[in-house]
Design an enzyme around this catalytic site. Sequence first.
Site, PDB file in Angstrom:
ATOM      1  N   PHE A  39      25.879 -25.730 -48.151  1.00 57.43           N
ATOM      2  CA  PHE A  39      25.097 -24.608 -47.607  1.00 57.43           C
ATOM      3  C   PHE A  39      25.075 -24.592 -46.087  1.00 57.43           C
ATOM      4  O   PHE A  39      24.825 -23.553 -45.486  1.00 57.43           O
ATOM      5  CB  PHE A  39      23.650 -24.660 -48.140  1.00 57.43           C
ATOM      6  CG  PHE A  39      22.747 -25.629 -47.401  1.00 57.43           C
ATOM      7  CD1 PHE A  39      22.151 -25.261 -46.198  1.00 57.43           C
ATOM      8  CD2 PHE A  39      22.510 -26.906 -47.889  1.00 57.43           C
ATOM      9  CE1 PHE A  39      21.339 -26.145 -45.499  1.00 57.43           C
ATOM     10  CE2 PHE A  39      21.702 -27.796 -47.203  1.00 57.43           C
ATOM     11  CZ  PHE A  39      21.114 -27.421 -46.001  1.00 57.43           C
TER      12      PHE A  39
ATOM     13  N   LYS B  97      34.608 -21.992 -54.002  1.00 59.35           N
ATOM     14  CA  LYS B  97      33.287 -21.965 -54.652  1.00 59.35           C
ATOM     15  C   LYS B  97      32.276 -22.326 -53.568  1.00 59.35           C
ATOM     16  O   LYS B  97      32.047 -23.488 -53.273  1.00 59.35           O
ATOM     17  CB  LYS B  97      33.249 -22.990 -55.789  1.00 59.35           C
ATOM     18  CG  LYS B  97      32.240 -22.699 -56.893  1.00 59.35           C
ATOM     19  CD  LYS B  97      30.807 -22.540 -56.457  1.00 59.35           C
ATOM     20  CE  LYS B  97      30.085 -23.856 -56.270  1.00 59.35           C
ATOM     21  NZ  LYS B  97      28.707 -23.666 -55.729  1.00 59.35           N
TER      22      LYS B  97
ATOM     23  N   GLU C   8      25.710 -21.859 -53.476  1.00 67.71           N
ATOM     24  CA  GLU C   8      24.947 -20.771 -54.105  1.00 67.71           C
ATOM     25  C   GLU C   8      23.732 -20.390 -53.268  1.00 67.71           C
ATOM     26  O   GLU C   8      23.095 -19.368 -53.509  1.00 67.71           O
ATOM     27  CB  GLU C   8      24.517 -21.182 -55.525  1.00 67.71           C
ATOM     28  CG  GLU C   8      23.538 -22.342 -55.617  1.00 67.71           C
ATOM     29  CD  GLU C   8      24.179 -23.732 -55.495  1.00 67.71           C
ATOM     30  OE1 GLU C   8      25.295 -23.842 -54.939  1.00 67.71           O
ATOM     31  OE2 GLU C   8      23.533 -24.693 -55.937  1.00 67.71           O
TER      32      GLU C   8
ATOM     33  N   SER D  20      27.018 -33.343 -50.328  1.00 68.41           N
ATOM     34  CA  SER D  20      26.275 -34.605 -50.293  1.00 68.41           C
ATOM     35  C   SER D  20      27.086 -35.728 -50.949  1.00 68.41           C
ATOM     36  O   SER D  20      27.986 -35.478 -51.760  1.00 68.41           O
ATOM     37  CB  SER D  20      24.942 -34.431 -51.007  1.00 68.41           C
ATOM     38  OG  SER D  20      25.177 -34.065 -52.349  1.00 68.41           O
TER      39      SER D  20
ATOM     40  N   CYS E 128      25.934 -32.200 -40.792  1.00 68.77           N
ATOM     41  CA  CYS E 128      26.403 -33.528 -41.206  1.00 68.77           C
ATOM     42  C   CYS E 128      26.713 -34.383 -39.979  1.00 68.77           C
ATOM     43  O   CYS E 128      26.848 -35.593 -40.085  1.00 68.77           O
ATOM     44  CB  CYS E 128      27.636 -33.402 -42.072  1.00 68.77           C
ATOM     45  SG  CYS E 128      29.037 -32.758 -41.171  1.00 68.77           S
TER      46      CYS E 128
ATOM     47  N   GLU F  79      19.361 -39.833 -46.064  1.00 69.59           N
ATOM     48  CA  GLU F  79      19.780 -38.714 -45.219  1.00 69.59           C
ATOM     49  C   GLU F  79      18.688 -37.644 -45.335  1.00 69.59           C
ATOM     50  O   GLU F  79      18.534 -37.014 -46.382  1.00 69.59           O
ATOM     51  CB  GLU F  79      21.122 -38.141 -45.713  1.00 69.59           C
ATOM     52  CG  GLU F  79      21.601 -36.990 -44.851  1.00 69.59           C
ATOM     53  CD  GLU F  79      22.872 -36.310 -45.374  1.00 69.59           C
ATOM     54  OE1 GLU F  79      23.084 -36.255 -46.590  1.00 69.59           O
ATOM     55  OE2 GLU F  79      23.631 -35.810 -44.518  1.00 69.59           O
TER      56      GLU F  79
HETATM   57  P1  NAD Z   1      25.444 -30.407 -52.213  1.00 65.77           P
HETATM   58  O1  NAD Z   1      26.204 -31.652 -52.494  1.00 65.77           O
HETATM   59  O2  NAD Z   1      24.130 -30.222 -52.883  1.00 65.77           O
HETATM   60  O3  NAD Z   1      26.313 -29.121 -52.625  1.00 65.77           O
HETATM   61  C1  NAD Z   1      27.639 -28.966 -52.182  1.00 65.77           C
HETATM   62  C2  NAD Z   1      28.406 -28.134 -53.210  1.00 65.77           C
HETATM   63  O4  NAD Z   1      28.412 -28.835 -54.448  1.00 65.77           O
HETATM   64  C3  NAD Z   1      27.783 -26.765 -53.469  1.00 65.77           C
HETATM   65  O5  NAD Z   1      28.812 -25.810 -53.592  1.00 65.77           O
HETATM   66  C4  NAD Z   1      27.051 -26.961 -54.780  1.00 65.77           C
HETATM   67  O6  NAD Z   1      26.988 -25.784 -55.569  1.00 65.77           O
HETATM   68  C5  NAD Z   1      27.864 -28.027 -55.486  1.00 65.77           C
HETATM   69  N1  NAD Z   1      27.040 -28.881 -56.356  1.00 65.77           N
HETATM   70  C6  NAD Z   1      25.757 -29.270 -56.130  1.00 65.77           C
HETATM   71  N2  NAD Z   1      25.329 -30.052 -57.138  1.00 65.77           N
HETATM   72  C7  NAD Z   1      26.354 -30.172 -58.005  1.00 65.77           C
HETATM   73  C8  NAD Z   1      26.538 -30.864 -59.253  1.00 65.77           C
HETATM   74  N3  NAD Z   1      25.561 -31.593 -59.781  1.00 65.77           N
HETATM   75  N4  NAD Z   1      27.725 -30.781 -59.855  1.00 65.77           N
HETATM   76  C9  NAD Z   1      28.721 -30.048 -59.335  1.00 65.77           C
HETATM   77  N5  NAD Z   1      28.613 -29.370 -58.168  1.00 65.77           N
HETATM   78  C10 NAD Z   1      27.452 -29.431 -57.509  1.00 65.77           C
HETATM   79  O7  NAD Z   1      25.308 -30.297 -50.630  1.00 65.77           O
HETATM   80  P2  NAD Z   1      24.469 -29.241 -49.780  1.00 65.77           P
HETATM   81  O8  NAD Z   1      23.016 -29.544 -49.939  1.00 65.77           O
HETATM   82  O9  NAD Z   1      24.941 -27.876 -50.044  1.00 65.77           O
HETATM   83  O10 NAD Z   1      24.942 -29.624 -48.299  1.00 65.77           O
HETATM   84  C11 NAD Z   1      24.350 -30.633 -47.533  1.00 65.77           C
HETATM   85  C12 NAD Z   1      25.102 -31.923 -47.669  1.00 65.77           C
HETATM   86  O11 NAD Z   1      26.451 -31.751 -47.283  1.00 65.77           O
HETATM   87  C13 NAD Z   1      24.557 -33.025 -46.749  1.00 65.77           C
HETATM   88  O12 NAD Z   1      24.561 -34.236 -47.465  1.00 65.77           O
HETATM   89  C14 NAD Z   1      25.551 -33.055 -45.607  1.00 65.77           C
HETATM   90  O13 NAD Z   1      25.636 -34.280 -44.922  1.00 65.77           O
HETATM   91  C15 NAD Z   1      26.814 -32.760 -46.333  1.00 65.77           C
HETATM   92  N6  NAD Z   1      27.828 -32.261 -45.431  1.00 65.77           N
HETATM   93  C16 NAD Z   1      28.851 -33.082 -45.115  1.00 65.77           C
HETATM   94  C17 NAD Z   1      29.817 -32.668 -44.231  1.00 65.77           C
HETATM   95  C18 NAD Z   1      30.963 -33.552 -43.869  1.00 65.77           C
HETATM   96  O14 NAD Z   1      31.887 -33.053 -43.271  1.00 65.77           O
HETATM   97  N7  NAD Z   1      30.961 -34.817 -44.209  1.00 65.77           N
HETATM   98  C19 NAD Z   1      29.751 -31.382 -43.678  1.00 65.77           C
HETATM   99  C20 NAD Z   1      28.699 -30.550 -44.044  1.00 65.77           C
HETATM  100  C21 NAD Z   1      27.738 -31.005 -44.929  1.00 65.77           C
END
Ligand code: NAD
Length: 512
Positions: A164, A188, A191, A241, A296, A397
Amino acid sequence: MTQIAEPETARTAASSETVHHWIGGRRVAGTSGRRGSVFDPATGALAREVDFASVAEVDAAVAAAKAAFPAWRATSLSKRTEIMFRIRNLVEAHRRELAALLTSEHGKVPSDALGEIARGIENLEFATGIPSLMKGGFSEQVSTGVDVYQIRQPLGVAAGITPFNFPAMVPMWMFANAIACSNTFVLKPSEKDPSASLYLAELLKEAGVPEGVFNVINGDKVAVDRILEHPDIAAVSFVGSTPIARYIYETGTRHGKRVQALGGAKNHMIVLPDADVDMAADAAVSAGYGSSGERCMAIATVVAVGTAADPLVDAIAARLPKIKVGPGSDPASEMGPLVTRQHRDKVASYLDSAATQGATVVADGRAHPLYRQSEGFFLGTSLIDHVTPAMDCYRDEIFGPVLTVTRVGTYEEALQPVNDNPYGNGTAIFTRDGGAARQYQFDVNVGMVGINVPVPVPVAFYSFGGWKASLFGDLHMYGPEGIQFYTRAKIVTARWPDPGTSKVDLGFPRTR
Ligand code: NAD
């Protein structure tokens, strides 16, 4: 380079219409009957809904991408380059509408949203260099009359799953190189803020990207799981994450896919006693609270060495009341709301656990008037001092506008927690001592290091990637490693002998 003029009338950035999928070059309404809610974080109001795809809808997007692949693959390098230039120019020309979408669904203020888009555009610019980037190698006369050459070819259908916090930039990190390398793509997005992806899809179409080359599937775990097991998807790029990144990597590779899965972070900023206090405080505040800490590469924890601690904490604390927290619609706002109420409340909970576990809460973001008076998901800036690695606010985090300070006596004591930390995304050191900075760059087990630079996100012609639990997979994202990720090498060994010069030889082929 041709510059496309700023459109005179801005399109309506966001409407209350449901966010659909984008399959085969057009918006396609969902049929699963499942939908998610998209909020305006500044007001707390339900802004619109987003379709959640079924397995069949993911399959339709993958089928469109698969069908588009042969023709896209056969499209010349020069034509693909021209299209990448057009995409770049259209995103640049429409950056304000795109930024408005980011503000309306993510909550980030316009200056931050425009910064995100600018860093995404860098990736589009990198991809316009695809003729050079996809060059292979040629070795003449490796044996008598024999030449060897390497070409790089696309993988087929690639998928991207994005978080997000960068709804425009992270998709651009992925699709710019993926499609420039003549793969087709299924995105994808998160959401929580899906509209930017649909907007980008329209710009790609306008730029001449053929139908089916770029598709967007909205949804949740159902869509993600189908992507991970789909036999026609060759590669998956993920950013999100750490627990989900690990799951994506393990599941995707089990299904035979190439996977790069970037995870969460806990970025440390070391401040040595010789550092300029004002410069370090400005950097800590900018990197800790920018985008409400939802980056991040945000600085999550300052590690103050020796005599640096007292003046630094004072200087950070003095800056906090001056930060203007408010909605992105107010041009004076510097820091917007958090993405959801649930996330805001989780972030705030660390202030209580920190106090209970013995830390000093120097500034509590819940004291900000908008925290109580607004229906939006606001939280002011928080600063927690005397934090130890055993505390929850250090270990987790937090991903919000909460900066912690850990005090140590020496450089070695500062290095230890950084290297012990399970995450290894980014880090920074602030010092006037070049030797100390060089030693830190040598010693630290982190993928991206800033020297007097608090947010060392690599430019697009280097690649982005953390170490340890911040990245699962072998290749970093975008830049040269992105090209490697979205292509595979083919090595050709060739000779053109004259008839009558061959003989049977059952020995293993030798070059000498
Ligand atoms: P998230 O892991 O909750 O979601 C990321 C994606 O995974 C979304 O598209 C979501 O729909 C999907 N998803 C979520 N739960 C899922 C599940 N159980 N099974 C399958 N798919 C699932 O992350 P977020 O809250 O959207 O973003 C924040 C996180 O992203 C933080 O931890 C941040 O550090 C990390 N991030 C990392 C970087 C990097 O480059 N390392 C960059 C940006 C964000």
